[in-house]
Design a protein around this motif. Structure first.
Motif, PDB file in Angstrom:
ATOM      1  N   ALA A 358       0.825  -1.209   0.000  1.00  0.00           N
ATOM      2  CA  ALA A 358       0.000   0.000   0.000  1.00  0.00           C
ATOM      3  C   ALA A 358       0.857   1.256   0.000  1.00  0.00           C
ATOM      4  N   SER A 360       1.277   4.805   1.388  1.00  0.00           N
ATOM      5  CA  SER A 360       0.788   5.447   2.610  1.00  0.00           C
ATOM      6  C   SER A 360       0.698   6.964   2.500  1.00  0.00           C
ATOM      7  N   SER A 375       5.616   3.797   1.407  1.00  0.00           N
ATOM      8  CA  SER A 375       4.811   2.580   1.362  1.00  0.00           C
ATOM      9  C   SER A 375       5.036   1.746   2.605  1.00  0.00           C
ATOM     10  N   ASP A 376       4.170   0.740   2.748  1.00  0.00           N
ATOM     11  CA  ASP A 376       4.312  -0.223   3.840  1.00  0.00           C
ATOM     12  C   ASP A 376       5.487  -1.165   3.632  1.00  0.00           C
ATOM     13  N   TRP A 400       7.125   0.018   8.527  1.00  0.00           N
ATOM     14  CA  TRP A 400       6.382   0.722   7.474  1.00  0.00           C
ATOM     15  C   TRP A 400       6.561   2.233   7.591  1.00  0.00           C
ATOM     16  N   ASN A 570      -9.358   9.795   4.682  1.00  0.00           N
ATOM     17  CA  ASN A 570      -7.991   9.645   5.179  1.00  0.00           C
ATOM     18  C   ASN A 570      -7.145  10.893   5.014  1.00  0.00           C
ATOM     19  N   ASN A 586     -11.903   6.112   1.924  1.00  0.00           N
ATOM     20  CA  ASN A 586     -11.598   4.694   2.127  1.00  0.00           C
ATOM     21  C   ASN A 586     -12.388   3.773   1.194  1.00  0.00           C
ATOM     22  N   ASP A 608      -8.679   0.035  -4.300  1.00  0.00           N
ATOM     23  CA  ASP A 608      -8.652  -0.084  -2.840  1.00  0.00           C
ATOM     24  C   ASP A 608      -8.702   1.306  -2.237  1.00  0.00           C
ATOM     25  N   GLN A 611      -5.308   6.612   0.251  1.00  0.00           N
ATOM     26  CA  GLN A 611      -4.676   7.033   1.503  1.00  0.00           C
ATOM     27  C   GLN A 611      -4.210   8.478   1.484  1.00  0.00           C
ATOM     28  N   SER A 626      -2.946   5.005  -3.304  1.00  0.00           N
ATOM     29  CA  SER A 626      -3.937   4.058  -2.802  1.00  0.00           C
ATOM     30  C   SER A 626      -3.266   2.834  -2.193  1.00  0.00           C
ATOM     31  N   SER A 627      -4.085   2.074  -1.450  1.00  0.00           N
ATOM     32  CA  SER A 627      -3.609   0.823  -0.869  1.00  0.00           C
ATOM     33  C   SER A 627      -3.390  -0.252  -1.919  1.00  0.00           C
ATOM     34  N   ASP A 628      -3.815  -0.020  -3.154  1.00  0.00           N
ATOM     35  CA  ASP A 628      -3.550  -0.988  -4.212  1.00  0.00           C
ATOM     36  C   ASP A 628      -2.150  -0.851  -4.797  1.00  0.00           C
TER      37      ASP A 628
END
Length: 635
Positions: A358, A360, A375-376, A400, A570, A586, A608, A611, A626-628
């Motif tokens: 994802a 962030s 990112s994570d 992360w 977010n 979200n 997804d 963020q 995005s988390s994608d």
């Protein structure tokens, strides 16, 4: 021998007494006959003596024979009825066994075999009619079969009761599980309240110590105030004295007659006379004025200031700039085209696959069309916009990454992470040059001061910190929020700091003192992000239920509330014109809020949760992470 009187009839007694009805007995005529009976019976049967009924007796003086016979018959009937009831009560109820044919009929009816029952009854009655059926061969069903049938009925009823009890037991088990969950929930709530209470007690003790450290500074300020009052009194006295001298000189000038000494001599004579009495009027006046001007105009001596002595322990500390500067970017911002300030003007230009995990946060370069993504996956990467070429990448955090921010000069980058650290990266050296450690939980965000010497960070430990890059230490820790601080932002070209927290509030802080200046109340849920517009007079904030609020900084009040939920929001940011707000939702959409009309539209494209959203330095592109693992560029 005993003698009794016997009732008899006139007519012959040849017929049986049973053939005579009671009515005939009443209507007939009777007579008394004397009969002698032997004392002992011939068959030797012992008769029991029947006691007289004390409750019944003939009415004395009643000579009517018919009434006497009627009374005797009534007493006899009542006695026989009582005897029959006693006999019936003593005898057990006999159970008549069930015939075979009845048993078969009941069985077929019970099983629902109606056709078989019809055939059986047809053939059965036909055999009876023809006389082919011998009643002795039929017989009865043994009691064991009927008993077994009765037991089967009891078993069925018991099974039904068992099912009912089982359902009741299951319901009771569900209620027990629910009560246990509620008990565990209330236990956790109690523990949380106890922890918060202990934390508040610790904060109160720490604040008491903090306030105690201000007492020397307050005493010194009081001394300064008293000294200033003394200087003011001396200055007023000298002013009055000078005014009196000027009045005397003006009177001397008016009294000068022709032929008298010149003006300079006349003016100097009172001074010489006064100097003889006061030791030199002009010299003493000038010396006093010089002393007063020296005390009032000379800069403050830092060596005598107790509050500055602690600062002198860190000679490398940076000085905060004056808080009266104007944002120079306001002159560069021009009115954007109408298609840019409306949601219908945005179209998807490019989609970049920037990370495997994802995304962030995003950060835009202050002067170039360059962005940085975190990112994570513990990496940050630098990309060119809009072609999406990678320029640089960095790795160094052990957990992360939560956010990043460009230095105002554009030559450095600050990153925050879940490993509780803040790192400074130098692009010219291509490495991390400084790591700040001090937070006790994950760090959520960071923001640079416009001078570039200070960096603010916010953390899950309920605090924000201001770091000095020159002295490489924490200058202030901002305590006041009751829950995680989720975002932090400096007002451009100002010492004012904005924070948003999970305690549903926003706060404005003075970075020079580390004190809270204002607090905004109004959100009902955790605030995820807050930022200023370019003018600095409006704040936009969003919470975990999708509610977006606009605040007037000068009035400390909400101007507009828009519900974009129920999904959490977010991140939120203004465009350069300040007429459009982009919101990262979200539900995978980028929502655009037109402040002029209050309408909300959506840009769909991510698979997804979104963020982060930002505008590039020129305001030409809107970028969403995005988390994608993708970044989409809208223009």
């Amino acid at each position: 021998m005993s003698t009794i009187n016997k009732l008899g009839e006139k007519r012959s007694m040849a017929n049986s007494p049973a053939a005579v009805t009671p009515d005939e007995m009443v209507d007939a005529a009777f007579y008394l006959e004397k009969v002698s009976i032997a004392g002992d019976s011939e068959d030797g049967y012992q008769y029991e003596e029947v006691p007289a009924d004390d409750d019944w007796s003939l009415t004395e003086g009643d000579d009517d024979l018919e009434n006497t016979v009627k009374a005797i018959s009534e007493q006899t009937d009542s006695t026989q009825a009582a005897d029959q009831r006693a006999v019936l009560a003593k005898q057990p109820v006999s159970h008549k066994p069930e015939a075979v044919d009845d048993f078969l009929r009941n069985f077929l009816i019970k099983m629902g075999m109606s056709k078989t029952l019809d055939c059986f009854q047809t053939e059965w009655y036909e055999m009876i009619h023809r006389g082919l059926l011998n009643a002795e061969q039929v017989g009865f069903v043994p009691d064991v079969y009927t008993y077994n049938q009765h037991l089967e009925n009891q078993i069925k009823s018991l099974k039904k009761e068992q099912g009912t009890y089982k359902q009741a037991a299951l319901k009771a088990g569900d209620v027990l599980v629910k009560l246990r969950k509620e008990r565990d929930f209330h236990r956790m709530q109690h523990k949380r309240v106890v922890q918060e209470k202990n934390r508040l007690i610790g904060d109160i003790k720490r604040l008491k110590k903090h306030y105690a450290s201000y007492e020397p500074a307050l005493r010194q300020l009081q001394d300064k105030y008293k000294t200033a009052l003394k200087h003011k009194m001396l200055t007023s006295l000298e002013r009055d004295r000078a005014a009196g001298q000027i009045t005397g000189l003006q009177a001397a000038l008016r009294n000068i007659q022709p032929g008298q000494p010149p003006l300079s001599t006349a003016i100097q004579r009172p001074c010489r006379e006064a100097s003889g009495a006061q030791g030199g009027c002009r010299q003493k006046q000038e010396s006093r004025e010089k002393m007063l001007l020296t005390d009032l105009v000379a800069p403050y001596d830092h060596a005598k200031d107790l509050t500055k002595q602690t600062v002198n322990k860190y000679p490398d500390d940076s000085e905060f700039p004056v808080d009266t500067r104007v944002n120079p970017n306001l002159a560069q911002v021009k009115g954007q085209a109408s298609h840019v300030t409306s949601s219908s003007g945005y179209r998807l230009t490019n989609t970049l696959k920037v990370h495997e995990l994802a995304v962030s946060s995003l950060a835009a370069h202050p002067r170039k069309q360059i962005i940085v993504t975190t990112s994570d996956d513990c990496h940050w990467k630098m990309w060119s916009v809009p072609n999406g070429d990678i320029i640089m990448a960095g790795e160094g955090h052990s957990d992360w990454l939560s956010s990043c921010c460009f230095h105002p000069a554009g030559n450095k980058l600050a990153t925050t992470s879940g490993d509780t650290t803040v790192k400074i990266w130098d692009f010219s050296k291509g490495e991390c040059v400084l790591t700040f450690e001090g937070h006790t939980h994950a760090v959520w965000g960071c923001s640079w001061h416009s001078c570039g010497d200070f960096l603010a960070s916010c953390s899950m430990d309920n605090t924000s910190k201001i770091w000095d890059l020159n002295s490489k230490r924490c200058r202030y820790t901002l305590r006041g929020h009751a829950d995680s601080v989720n975002s932090v932002a400096f007002l451009p070209f100002s010492n004012t700091l904005l924070t948003s927290s999970a305690d549903k509030t926003l706060s404005l802080w003075d970075a020079r003192t580390g004190l809270c200046a204002q607090t905004f109340y109004g959100h009902l849920h955790s605030c995820n992000h807050a930022t200023f517009n370019l003018m600095g007079d409006t704040v936009v904030s969003c919470d975990s239920y999708g509610v977006v609020k606009l605040w007037d900084v000068r009035k400390v009040a909400a101007m507009l509330t828009v519900d974009t939920g129920p999904h959490p929001s977010n991140c939120a940011t203004f465009d350069l014109s300040g007429r459009l707000v982009a919101i990262a939702s979200n539900d995978g959409a980028v929502k655009l809020l037109d402040l002029a009309s209050g309408q909300v539209s959506s840009l769909l494209g991510h698979e997804d949760a979104v963020q982060s959203v930002i505008y590039d330095c020129k305001g030409e592109f809107l970028l969403s992470g995005s988390s994608d693992g993708t970044v989409q560029i809208w223009s």
